[in-house]
Design a protein around this motif. Sequence first.
Motif, PDB file in Angstrom:
ATOM      1  N   ALA A   1       0.813  -1.225   0.000  1.00 30.92           N
ATOM      2  CA  ALA A   1       0.000   0.000   0.000  1.00 30.92           C
ATOM      3  C   ALA A   1       0.843   1.270   0.000  1.00 30.92           C
ATOM      4  CB  ALA A   1      -0.936   0.002   1.208  1.00 30.92           C
ATOM      5  N   GLY A   2       2.126   1.160   0.298  1.00 29.90           N
ATOM      6  CA  GLY A   2       3.005   2.335   0.308  1.00 29.90           C
ATOM      7  C   GLY A   2       2.945   3.140   1.585  1.00 29.90           C
ATOM      8  N   ILE A   3       2.482   2.524   2.656  1.00 27.88           N
ATOM      9  CA  ILE A   3       2.370   3.213   3.938  1.00 27.88           C
ATOM     10  C   ILE A   3       3.755   3.404   4.544  1.00 27.88           C
ATOM     11  CG2 ILE A   3       1.430   3.039   6.279  1.00 27.88           C
ATOM     12  CD1 ILE A   3      -0.899   1.415   5.018  1.00 27.88           C
ATOM     13  N   ARG A   4       4.016   4.606   5.063  1.00 26.41           N
ATOM     14  CA  ARG A   4       5.318   4.928   5.650  1.00 26.41           C
ATOM     15  C   ARG A   4       5.132   5.664   6.973  1.00 26.41           C
ATOM     16  NH1 ARG A   4       6.214   1.885   2.235  1.00 26.41           N
ATOM     17  NH2 ARG A   4       7.496   2.100   0.391  1.00 26.41           N
ATOM     18  N   VAL A   5       6.059   5.423   7.897  1.00 24.82           N
ATOM     19  CA  VAL A   5       6.076   6.140   9.169  1.00 24.82           C
ATOM     20  C   VAL A   5       6.935   7.384   8.958  1.00 24.82           C
ATOM     21  CG1 VAL A   5       6.673   6.060  11.613  1.00 24.82           C
ATOM     22  CG2 VAL A   5       5.798   4.006  10.472  1.00 24.82           C
ATOM     23  N   LYS A   6       6.312   8.544   9.055  1.00 27.30           N
ATOM     24  CA  LYS A   6       7.014   9.807   8.834  1.00 27.30           C
ATOM     25  C   LYS A   6       7.669  10.328  10.104  1.00 27.30           C
ATOM     26  CE  LYS A   6       6.152  10.361   4.526  1.00 27.30           C
ATOM     27  NZ  LYS A   6       7.235  10.193   3.583  1.00 27.30           N
ATOM     28  N   LYS A   7       7.002  10.113  11.236  1.00 28.39           N
ATOM     29  CA  LYS A   7       7.529  10.610  12.508  1.00 28.39           C
ATOM     30  C   LYS A   7       7.101   9.663  13.611  1.00 28.39           C
ATOM     31  CE  LYS A   7       7.455  14.596  15.605  1.00 28.39           C
ATOM     32  NZ  LYS A   7       6.884  15.921  15.853  1.00 28.39           N
ATOM     33  N   LEU A   8       8.023   9.383  14.524  1.00 22.78           N
ATOM     34  CA  LEU A   8       7.707   8.539  15.671  1.00 22.78           C
ATOM     35  C   LEU A   8       8.509   9.015  16.872  1.00 22.78           C
ATOM     36  CD1 LEU A   8       6.288   6.059  16.882  1.00 22.78           C
ATOM     37  CD2 LEU A   8       8.194   4.673  16.056  1.00 22.78           C
ATOM     38  N   THR A   9       7.785   9.410  17.910  1.00 29.98           N
ATOM     39  CA  THR A   9       8.386   9.727  19.201  1.00 29.98           C
ATOM     40  C   THR A   9       7.584   8.957  20.243  1.00 29.98           C
ATOM     41  OG1 THR A   9       6.989  11.633  19.766  1.00 29.98           O
ATOM     42  CG2 THR A   9       8.937  12.075  18.399  1.00 29.98           C
ATOM     43  N   SER A  10       7.990   9.040  21.490  1.00 26.31           N
ATOM     44  CA  SER A  10       7.241   8.331  22.526  1.00 26.31           C
ATOM     45  C   SER A  10       5.858   8.940  22.747  1.00 26.31           C
ATOM     46  CB  SER A  10       8.021   8.313  23.838  1.00 26.31           C
ATOM     47  OG  SER A  10       8.147   9.616  24.347  1.00 26.31           O
ATOM     48  N   LEU A  11       5.620  10.154  22.234  1.00 24.56           N
ATOM     49  CA  LEU A  11       4.346  10.838  22.447  1.00 24.56           C
ATOM     50  C   LEU A  11       3.437  10.869  21.220  1.00 24.56           C
ATOM     51  CD1 LEU A  11       5.569  13.898  24.543  1.00 24.56           C
ATOM     52  CD2 LEU A  11       4.542  11.764  25.362  1.00 24.56           C
TER      53      LEU A  11
ATOM     54  N   TYR B   1      -3.351   4.163  -7.563  1.00 25.93           N
ATOM     55  CA  TYR B   1      -4.180   3.139  -8.203  1.00 25.93           C
ATOM     56  C   TYR B   1      -4.448   1.945  -7.292  1.00 25.93           C
ATOM     57  CZ  TYR B   1      -5.597  -0.598 -11.311  1.00 25.93           C
ATOM     58  OH  TYR B   1      -6.275  -1.639 -11.868  1.00 25.93           O
ATOM     59  N   ILE B   2      -3.442   1.480  -6.600  1.00 25.37           N
ATOM     60  CA  ILE B   2      -3.586   0.269  -5.778  1.00 25.37           C
ATOM     61  C   ILE B   2      -4.434   0.508  -4.526  1.00 25.37           C
ATOM     62  CG2 ILE B   2      -1.554   0.387  -4.274  1.00 25.37           C
ATOM     63  CD1 ILE B   2      -1.410  -2.657  -5.852  1.00 25.37           C
ATOM     64  N   ASN B   3      -4.544   1.756  -4.082  1.00 22.70           N
ATOM     65  CA  ASN B   3      -5.251   2.088  -2.839  1.00 22.70           C
ATOM     66  C   ASN B   3      -6.661   2.626  -3.039  1.00 22.70           C
ATOM     67  OD1 ASN B   3      -2.959   1.390  -1.475  1.00 22.70           O
ATOM     68  ND2 ASN B   3      -2.225   3.474  -1.245  1.00 22.70           N
ATOM     69  N   LYS B   4      -7.090   2.772  -4.290  1.00 25.90           N
ATOM     70  CA  LYS B   4      -8.384   3.418  -4.495  1.00 25.90           C
ATOM     71  C   LYS B   4      -9.513   2.415  -4.683  1.00 25.90           C
ATOM     72  CE  LYS B   4      -8.096   4.182  -9.447  1.00 25.90           C
ATOM     73  NZ  LYS B   4      -8.199   5.142 -10.525  1.00 25.90           N
ATOM     74  N   ASN B   5     -10.715   2.904  -4.472  1.00 24.47           N
ATOM     75  CA  ASN B   5     -11.913   2.101  -4.654  1.00 24.47           C
ATOM     76  C   ASN B   5     -12.634   2.556  -5.929  1.00 24.47           C
ATOM     77  OD1 ASN B   5     -13.487   4.401  -4.049  1.00 24.47           O
ATOM     78  ND2 ASN B   5     -13.512   3.923  -1.878  1.00 24.47           N
ATOM     79  N   PRO B   6     -13.730   1.902  -6.312  1.00 22.25           N
ATOM     80  CA  PRO B   6     -14.438   2.302  -7.543  1.00 22.25           C
ATOM     81  C   PRO B   6     -15.059   3.698  -7.478  1.00 22.25           C
ATOM     82  CG  PRO B   6     -15.115   0.104  -6.848  1.00 22.25           C
ATOM     83  CD  PRO B   6     -14.269   0.664  -5.750  1.00 22.25           C
TER      84      PRO B   6
ATOM     85  N   TYR C   1      -9.566   3.463  -0.435  1.00 23.38           N
ATOM     86  CA  TYR C   1     -10.281   2.334   0.140  1.00 23.38           C
ATOM     87  C   TYR C   1     -10.218   2.410   1.672  1.00 23.38           C
ATOM     88  CZ  TYR C   1     -11.635  -2.600   0.658  1.00 23.38           C
ATOM     89  OH  TYR C   1     -12.274  -3.757   1.001  1.00 23.38           O
ATOM     90  N   PHE C   2     -11.340   2.132   2.317  1.00 26.41           N
ATOM     91  CA  PHE C   2     -11.419   2.277   3.772  1.00 26.41           C
ATOM     92  C   PHE C   2     -10.409   1.392   4.506  1.00 26.41           C
ATOM     93  CE2 PHE C   2     -13.917  -1.530   3.364  1.00 26.41           C
ATOM     94  CZ  PHE C   2     -13.757  -2.201   4.559  1.00 26.41           C
ATOM     95  N   ALA C   3     -10.142   0.203   3.989  1.00 29.80           N
ATOM     96  CA  ALA C   3      -9.232  -0.719   4.670  1.00 29.80           C
ATOM     97  C   ALA C   3      -7.791  -0.209   4.635  1.00 29.80           C
ATOM     98  CB  ALA C   3      -9.319  -2.104   4.057  1.00 29.80           C
ATOM     99  N   VAL C   4      -7.420   0.497   3.593  1.00 33.28           N
ATOM    100  CA  VAL C   4      -6.078   1.084   3.514  1.00 33.28           C
ATOM    101  C   VAL C   4      -5.942   2.165   4.585  1.00 33.28           C
ATOM    102  CG1 VAL C   4      -4.492   2.408   2.059  1.00 33.28           C
ATOM    103  CG2 VAL C   4      -5.822   0.536   1.072  1.00 33.28           C
ATOM    104  N   GLN C   5      -6.991   2.967   4.749  1.00 35.85           N
ATOM    105  CA  GLN C   5      -6.967   3.976   5.799  1.00 35.85           C
ATOM    106  C   GLN C   5      -6.878   3.311   7.172  1.00 35.85           C
ATOM    107  OE1 GLN C   5      -9.597   7.466   5.407  1.00 35.85           O
ATOM    108  NE2 GLN C   5     -10.309   6.513   3.506  1.00 35.85           N
TER     109      GLN C   5
ATOM    110  N   ALA D   1     -11.243  10.600   0.676  1.00 36.61           N
ATOM    111  CA  ALA D   1      -9.781  10.687   0.736  1.00 36.61           C
ATOM    112  C   ALA D   1      -9.249  10.547  -0.690  1.00 36.61           C
ATOM    113  CB  ALA D   1      -9.219   9.602   1.635  1.00 36.61           C
ATOM    114  N   THR D   2      -8.846  11.662  -1.283  1.00 37.16           N
ATOM    115  CA  THR D   2      -8.394  11.653  -2.678  1.00 37.16           C
ATOM    116  C   THR D   2      -6.990  12.225  -2.844  1.00 37.16           C
ATOM    117  OG1 THR D   2      -9.486  13.780  -3.041  1.00 37.16           O
ATOM    118  CG2 THR D   2     -10.756  11.802  -3.594  1.00 37.16           C
ATOM    119  N   THR D   3      -6.264  12.367  -1.749  1.00 32.82           N
ATOM    120  CA  THR D   3      -4.870  12.816  -1.787  1.00 32.82           C
ATOM    121  C   THR D   3      -4.085  11.940  -0.806  1.00 32.82           C
ATOM    122  OG1 THR D   3      -5.053  14.396   0.041  1.00 32.82           O
ATOM    123  CG2 THR D   3      -5.590  15.220  -2.162  1.00 32.82           C
TER     124      THR D   3
END
Length: 160
Positions: free
Chosen positions: A32-42, A52-57, A62-66, A102-104
Amino acid sequence: MQIVGAQKIIKIFTTWRFLFFSLLKLPMVLIAGIRVKKLTSLESNVSVPYNYINKNPFRSMYFAVQAMAAELSTGALVILNAEGHNISMLVTSLEAKYFKKATTKINFICLDGDRVKMCIKDAVNTAEGQTCVLTSKGYDANGICVSEFSITWSLKTRKA
């Protein structure tokens, strides 16, 4: 929390190492191309592209990607804050609200690090399972909240 172990976890989640981690542990996140941009303890910030791979008709994400991205934003906080403790973690419930298509590219932000720390502390001190409800909100490229997820984690200490 052990600082050295926490720094290692942050490196795994926020650098190229995440590609290998995803391939081994979370292949759908990699696809899906999901990436962690920032991670701290808080807090954590996880992004997911609209493609294309993440969209629905209906020409939105797609809700499951979110849901995957939202769950990762909360799960990364749990994993990071559980470092140094023998904690078992499991998602027991997920509730979602969708406000706009969600279109961006969407950034899921979870700011519940303090709540995670408290739940882990309670799990360690009481040796009883704790439920921890974490919220992740998804924002589009214009900063508009498109979805909100409440994810319930069960946290308990493992027997040695």
